[in-house]
Design an enzyme around this catalytic site. Structure first.
Site, PDB file in Angstrom:
ATOM      1  N   MET A 288       1.118  -1.085  -0.119  1.00 56.72           N
ATOM      2  CA  MET A 288       0.174   0.061   0.049  1.00 56.72           C
ATOM      3  C   MET A 288       0.853   1.194   0.093  1.00 56.72           C
ATOM      4  SD  MET A 288      -2.834   1.575  -0.118  1.00 56.72           S
ATOM      5  CE  MET A 288      -2.926   3.266  -0.123  1.00 56.72           C
ATOM      6  N   HIS A 322       6.378  -0.352  -8.184  1.00 61.20           N
ATOM      7  CA  HIS A 322       5.049  -0.168  -8.298  1.00 61.20           C
ATOM      8  C   HIS A 322       4.648   0.995  -7.046  1.00 61.20           C
ATOM      9  CE1 HIS A 322       0.415  -0.887  -9.128  1.00 61.20           C
ATOM     10  NE2 HIS A 322       0.504  -0.483  -7.856  1.00 61.20           N
ATOM     11  N   GLU A 323       4.794   0.691  -5.863  1.00 58.86           N
ATOM     12  CA  GLU A 323       4.487   1.709  -4.688  1.00 58.86           C
ATOM     13  C   GLU A 323       5.305   3.046  -4.856  1.00 58.86           C
ATOM     14  OE1 GLU A 323       1.817   0.606  -3.551  1.00 58.86           O
ATOM     15  OE2 GLU A 323       1.991  -1.362  -4.073  1.00 58.86           O
ATOM     16  N   GLU A 345      -4.008   2.946 -10.561  1.00 63.21           N
ATOM     17  CA  GLU A 345      -3.185   1.593 -10.709  1.00 63.21           C
ATOM     18  C   GLU A 345      -2.704   1.135 -11.903  1.00 63.21           C
ATOM     19  OE1 GLU A 345      -2.576   0.565  -8.161  1.00 63.21           O
ATOM     20  OE2 GLU A 345      -3.917   1.191  -6.674  1.00 63.21           O
TER      21      GLU A 345
HETATM   22 ZN   LIG Z   1      -1.305   0.413  -6.784  1.00 60.90          ZN
END
Ligand SMILES: [Zn+2]
Length: 872
Positions: A288, A322-323, A345
């Site tokens: 997250m 990604h994060e 996303e």
């Molecule tokens: Zn994400």
């Protein structure tokens, strides 16, 4: 998600025109000063928050979000120290259903600045959302508790009262009052610490930039942090439970790379004052993107490269990149409402692959991304698909948006656009977008506008056809080389949410002129487009297009004879488009099998390309009649035996970067579906060997599956012991998930019971998914799930439960069973099931239809195309 159903249409708008599920716009927050005191032993917390607000219109009440909180006091000040007002509300009305608190005052509050003070108490829940408890056991068998957060989508309201909507950005100044022995982390760096009465410590963190509530984080527990690495002035650390610092260096290396890569790519400094990557033992998602305090499940962050398979290492690199991409895309610039979550996303998915590709070009990450794109195409060819950008009314519907269409389809169409516009033009548009909208909220059209400015092309008009409708086209190449499009559908008929008339950015190239740049062409609507004809002409050059291609038979044969002239991703698409056509009943299975023969003959060495064939073989394994199984086993051994003999079990000096992944998947299929006695014997020998080098991390999981397929009690006990005392999080996963691979029915029952008792709730639904997907035990496992349904639904995080159902796609050997599954699932809706569950059932139906159509001809097809003799 839950698609909105008729009885869920939004209630009447409130007086000011906002929908009833949105908070009133009469008051806006600007700054939160939050003090929290968690009690880890009692699983409770108390808190005080001061929120600077602007009252926009005269009001008599103030409404904000709160859930599972008790408000113990409330006061509103106008912030004027010289005789301003201090009002206590006459009533504090909590609405558990709407997750709101309404503070009603005796008189009217005039427009202007004010400060709201609230004191409250709450619980540290075990549901992996809001402010929750995670536990771990140390080497001496003592259990320890961590209090941590997961706010996205709408659970910040479980930690403190707030305006819990992404558009209502504010600054956050957090103070945590914790036991002296515990470490504390939040979005900002520690500004000062001071002892408190009762053996406690007051930790005060720096104020964040203005951001959305879903990005707030606090983590408290007996945790350790690595020494900070200075990345161009940003201190980067990994935080973990004690004794795991040796598993942090790889994440630090990737994290430093990502920070530098994105700062450079976006041309904007990192937007926080430090970055902690925090491994949490219980975590529902992969990770997250809390600003400056990113939380991960342990297996997505902590890794020992010497003990990890390549795919496991790539997973850590992927998730870290990604994060960190989100720090800009999502945190600095944020969607206005949850229907825009796709942009967050999809973009982070695209940037993750771009950054990992720059980190280790030899991994060929854009080739393996083909497998992820295919996962999206597999869902997006169903009537039960949905548009990428999808109506989200009530905020809890946002939960269903975190799926393959948001991430993988969204990332794929962005990659298609980047390749069509050109990487430099694309990047220029992204810089423009992020600079223009820093600290603000956007809608999808804002991104298209920026890309239109940089490219001078009608980006919005093109992309709307990919984002606002479901499905994708099959681009048909006519005998004359002309192109046309039809919607692709696994059922053979358009329908459901599958759209039409895409604006298809087609790149094509001639195999006979490899030095020429691919030619761009925009295939618009239903009108055919002329294309340079010729049997040696490849459509979807480079392989980044989000569509399938159907060539005339002669062209397919020609391409199959020139596989060496195609890039790996182009070969991947040729094979996956051929398989999709067969699965949809639009082409004979023999086409796929013949292509597999050509791959073998050409010495194909790319694991992604082979993964399509292996996936098809997996479905053959489910639908072939028992009496024909020897023919399938013989075909598998015939096709993969020589390749496996060439690859061997051990790493070799001349291995390519991706060879270990190929070795693993080929050995697994031969040893399980192929029932190859030599492979099985060697896997057993290596598993039983005292020599620890007999099991290499890259092939260990394959060896475990092979051993489990014929293994008994002794092997089960050995797996269980390794699962319970793993050296790394990856090893824990390998042995846990292999417990679902045993063919013995009694052992499958034991694994089921383990999933409902000992296994962490973050992993257990995946164990159940694998049990249902087990060929011999799947039907019985499904029966047990239905018997324990209420227990399962109550026990596991709601956002993972739909994944558990994914295993039922494999229950396609019997139409009667598939019908029973559908009936049960439809009559027992999951809270976050929505479209995902519908899609799983439709995929099951597609597999069943394939079996009914092809079952009795498969053995003959395999034998004829491969020249294999049954049983050999
Ligand atoms: Zn994400």
């Amino acid at each position: 998600m839950s698609a909105p159903t008729p009885d869920e249409t939004p209630a009447d708008p409130s007086a000011d025109g906002t929908p009833a599920y949105r908070l009133p716009t009469s008051v806006r927050p600007h700054a939160y000063r939050l003090v929290l005191t968690p009690d880890l032993d009692r699983a409770t917390f108390s808190g005080d928050v001061e929120i600077d607000i602007t009252v926009e219109r005269p009001v008599t009440s103030i409404t904000l979000n709160a859930a599972e909180l008790e408000i113990t006091s409330a006061e509103l000040n106008d912030g004027n120290p010289d005789g301003g007002y201090a009002l206590a509300p006459t009533t504090i009305g909590l609405d558990p259903h709407e997750e709101r608190v309404e503070l009603t005052f005796a008189g009217t509050i005039d427009p202007g600045p004010a400060t709201l003070h609230l004191s409250f108490t709450g619980i540290l829940n075990d549901k992996l959302h809001g402010f929750y408890r995670s536990t771990f056991t140390d080497d001496d068998g003592h259990e320890h508790v961590i209090a941590t957060t997961q706010m996205e989508s709408t659970d910040a309201r479980r930690a403190f009262p707030c305006w819990d909507e992404p558009e209502l950005k504010a600054t956050f100044e957090v103070t945590l009052v914790v036991d002296e022995a515990l470490a504390a982390f939040s979005n900002g760096s520690v500004v000062d610490e001071a002892p408190e009465a009762g053996g406690k410590r007051r930790v005060h963190f720096s104020t964040t930039m203005a951001m959305s509530t879903y990005l707030v984080a606090f983590v408290v527990g007996p945790l350790e942090a690595t020494e900070p690495v200075d990345v161009s002035g940003v201190p980067l650390r990994v935080v973990h439970t004690p004794g795991k610092s040796h598993l942090a260096p790889f994440a630090l290396t990737v994290g430093a790379h990502a920070l530098r890569f994105f700062t450079e790519y976006f041309g904007i400094p990192y937007p926080a004052d430090k970055l902690d990557l925090v491994a949490i033992p219980d975590f529902a998602f992969g990770a997250m993107e809390n600003l400056g305090c990113v939380t991960f499940r342990e297996s997505a962050l902590l890794v020992d490269p010497a003990q990890a398979a390549r795919v496991e290492l790539e997973r850590v690199a992927d998730v870290v990149c990604h994060e960190i991409a989100h720090m800009w895309f999502g945190d600095l610039v944020t969607m206005k409402w949850w229907n825009g979550i796709w942009l967050n996303e999809a973009f982070a998915t695209f940037m993750e692959v771009l950054a990992v590709d720059a980190f280790r070009p030899e991994w060929q990450r854009w080739v393996s991304f083909g497998v992820e794109r295919e996962a999206a195409l597999a869902v997006d060819g169903l009537h039960a698909t949905r548009p990428v950008e999808f109506h989200v009314g009530r905020p809890e519907e946002a939960q269903g948006m975190f799926d393959v269409l948001t991430y993988q389809k969204g990332g794929s169409v962005l990659r298609m656009l980047e390749q069509f516009l050109g990487p430099d033009v694309f990047r220029e548009g992204i810089n423009d977008y992020l600079t223009t909208h820093s600290h603000q909220n956007t809608e999808t059209a804002d991104l298209w506008s920026a890309l239109e400015r940089s490219s001078g092309r009608p980006v919005g008009r093109v992309m709307d056809t990919w984002i606002l409708q479901g499905g994708y086209p099959l681009v048909r190449v006519g005998d004359d080389g002309g192109l046309s499009q039809v919607p692709f559908s696994y059922s053979g008929e358009p329908g459901g949410a599958i759209g039409s008339d895409w604006q298809v950015p087609v790149l094509s190239r001639s195999l006979d002129a490899p030095a020429e740049e691919p030619r761009p062409l925009l295939l618009e609507g239903s009108a055919p487009a002329a294309a340079p004809a010729g049997a040696g002409h490849l459509i979807n050059a480079g392989g980044s297009g989000y569509y399938r291609v159907a060539y005339p038979t002669a062209t397919v044969r020609h391409l199959a004879s020139r596989l060496g002239d195609l890039a790996p991703l182009e070969r991947y698409n040729l094979v996956s488009d051929t398989w999709a056509a067969a699965l949809a009943g639009q082409a004979p299975v023999a086409d796929l099998v013949g292509l597999a023969r050509s791959l073998a003959d050409s010495g194909e060495g790319d694991p992604s390309v082979w993964s399509v064939v292996l996936g098809a073989v997996g479905l053959f394994d489910r639908v072939i009649p028992e009496e024909d199984r020897p023919a399938l086993e013989g075909a598998v051994r015939h096709l993969f035996g020589p390749l496996a003999a060439d690859l061997g079990f051990d790493p070799r000096d001349d291995d390519g970067e991706r060879t270990p992944s190929l070795r693993s998947s080929v050995l697994r299929t031969l040893g399980t579906i192929g029932a190859d006695p030599g492979i099985r014997a060697e896997a057993g020998r290596r598993f039983g060997a005292a020599d620890t080098t007999a099991l290499h991390p890259d092939t260990e999981s394959a060896v475990l599956d092979i051993v489990a397929s014929t293994g008994g009690e002794a092997e089960y006990q050995a797996f269980l012991a390794r699962y319970r005392a793993p050296a790394t999080p990856q090893e824990e996963n390998r042995y846990l998930y292999a417990l679902a691979s045993f063919s013995d029915p009694g052992l499958a029952v034991r694994t089921f019971d383990l999933a409902l008792s000992e296994v962490r709730s973050q992993n257990a639904p995946f164990v159940l998914q694998l049990l249902v997907a087990n060929r011999t035990n799947g039907p019985a496992a499904w029966q047990r799930i239905t018997d324990h349904w209420d227990d399962i639904v109550g026990r596991f995080p709601s956002n993972i439960l739909p994944r558990m159902l994914d295993g039922v796609r494999s229950l396609c050997g019997s139409k009667a069973l598939a019908d029973q599954v559908a009936e049960f699932v439809l009559s027992h809706p999951l809270p976050a099931g929505g479209k995902t569950v519908e899609q799983i059932l439709e995929r099951l139906a597609v597999n069943v239809a394939f079996g009914e159509r092809e079952r009795h001809g498969l053995a003959g097809t395999l034998t004829a195309a491969l020249g294999a003799t049954p049983g050999h």
